[in-house]
Write an enzyme that holds these catalytic residues in place. Structure first.
Site, PDB file in Angstrom:
ATOM      1  CE  LYS A  16      -2.089  -1.119   3.865  1.00 53.95           C
ATOM      2  NZ  LYS A  16      -1.339  -2.352   4.184  1.00 53.95           N
ATOM      3  NE  ARG A  91      -4.574  -1.358   9.924  1.00 53.48           N
ATOM      4  CZ  ARG A  91      -3.501  -0.834   9.320  1.00 53.48           C
ATOM      5  NH1 ARG A  91      -3.505   0.391   8.894  1.00 53.48           N
ATOM      6  NH2 ARG A  91      -2.445  -1.555   9.154  1.00 53.48           N
ATOM      7  NE  ARG A 130       7.828  -2.534   6.262  1.00 55.96           N
ATOM      8  CZ  ARG A 130       6.518  -2.391   6.415  1.00 55.96           C
ATOM      9  NH1 ARG A 130       5.806  -1.803   5.480  1.00 55.96           N
ATOM     10  NH2 ARG A 130       5.923  -2.848   7.501  1.00 55.96           N
ATOM     11  NE  ARG A 163       6.371  -0.282  10.036  1.00 60.43           N
ATOM     12  CZ  ARG A 163       5.258  -0.257   9.306  1.00 60.43           C
ATOM     13  NH1 ARG A 163       5.251   0.389   8.146  1.00 60.43           N
ATOM     14  NH2 ARG A 163       4.170  -0.854   9.705  1.00 60.43           N
ATOM     15  NE  ARG A 174       2.136  -4.866  11.118  1.00 59.82           N
ATOM     16  CZ  ARG A 174       3.152  -4.626  10.268  1.00 59.82           C
ATOM     17  NH1 ARG A 174       4.347  -5.119  10.507  1.00 59.82           N
ATOM     18  NH2 ARG A 174       2.947  -3.912   9.209  1.00 59.82           N
TER      19      ARG A 174
END
Ligand code: AP5
Length: 224
Positions: A16, A91, A130, A163, A174
């Site tokens: 996203k 969400r 990431r 992160r 998540r």
């Protein structure tokens, strides 16, 4: 197209943010990613950041009333007059209903909810590799989109970090939270005829091409 009011929907790591940055360049519209807004608030130690931090670190959702306020105050500004791109909001069903209500109040509506679909095992690979820049949140991947110099952001030269919520145990939570709380939004937008599915398992360029083609089709349909 008169206005372009877009929601980017999809699981954690589906791309996203990657696609949101490209859409922002294409359309010059305000792009609001609630995850980025919250991380900046945590960094700056604001009240919002203090409220959000413990939820984010666990991979849980921040309460709906907090998030609805964050977005409602942005979409009613003149900056959003020609449209907006929302990433990470809504969400939950209550957030989606609050967004519908706020847009109704403004005499507007969503143009499309773009669902970027990616299987869970691929999401885990993406999130664990990431790297995110500390200054502006620019996103890289150690294998799929490596920076030119290891550990340094190509765009602003700042340090690249992992992160806090990209740790394996938090990634699992998540994904579960997405399936339980966010997936019902797919039916919500499908029933309203504005859901568009994008195969997010392709390369970033292929995904962008599919999104551009989808938006071009919507524009043509609007002109008919
Ligand atoms: P948020 O920051 O929104 O996290 P997220 O939805 O989990 O999404 P991500 O940012 O992890 O992934 P992405 O889909 O943007 O993927 P990306 O482009 O980076 O939210 C964080 C937290 O904030 C939440 O857990 C929650 O606590 C809170 N929060 C936020 N909004 C909230 C709300 N509305 N209500 C309540 N709480 C809220 O890509 C991932 C990686 O894959 C990158 O390394 C990238 O380089 C790579 N990649 C991207 N596309 C491709 C591709 N096509 N092929 C290969 N690799 C790719």
């Amino acid at each position: 197209m008169s206005e372009l009011n877009l929601v980017l929907l999809g699981p954690p790591g589906s791309g996203k943010g990657t696609q949101g940055e490209r859409l922002q360049e294409d359309f010059r519209l305000p792009y609001w990613a609630t995850g980025d807004i919250l991380r900046a608030a945590v960094r700056d130690g604001t009240e919002l950041g203090q409220q959000a931090k413990e939820y984010m670190d666990r991979g849980d959702l921040v309460p709906d009333d907090v998030m609805v306020g964050v977005i409602a105050e942005r979409i009613s500004t003149t900056e959003a007059a020609d449209g907006f791109i929302l990433d990470g909001f809504p969400r939950t069903l209550p957030q989606a209903e609050a967004l519908d209500g706020e847009l109704d109040r403004l005499g507007r509506g969503l143009t499309a909810a773009l669902l970027i679909d990616v299987p869970d095992d691929e999401l885990v690979r993406r999130l664990s590799g990431r790297r995110t820049c500390v200054k502006a949140g620019h996103v890289f991947h150690v294998d799929f989109d490596p920076p030119k110099h290891e550990g340094i952001c190509d765009i602003d030269g700042s340090r690249l970090i992992v992160r806090d919520d990209d740790k394996p145990e938090v990634i699992r939570n998540r994904l579960e939270t997405y399936h339980e709380k966010t997936e019902p939004l797919i039916a919500h937008y499908d029933e309203r005829g504005i859901l568009r599915r994008i195969d997010g398992a392709r390369t970033p360029d292929e995904v962008s091409d599919r999104i551009r083609a989808t938006l071009a089709t919507l524009r043509m349909e609007e002109e008919l």
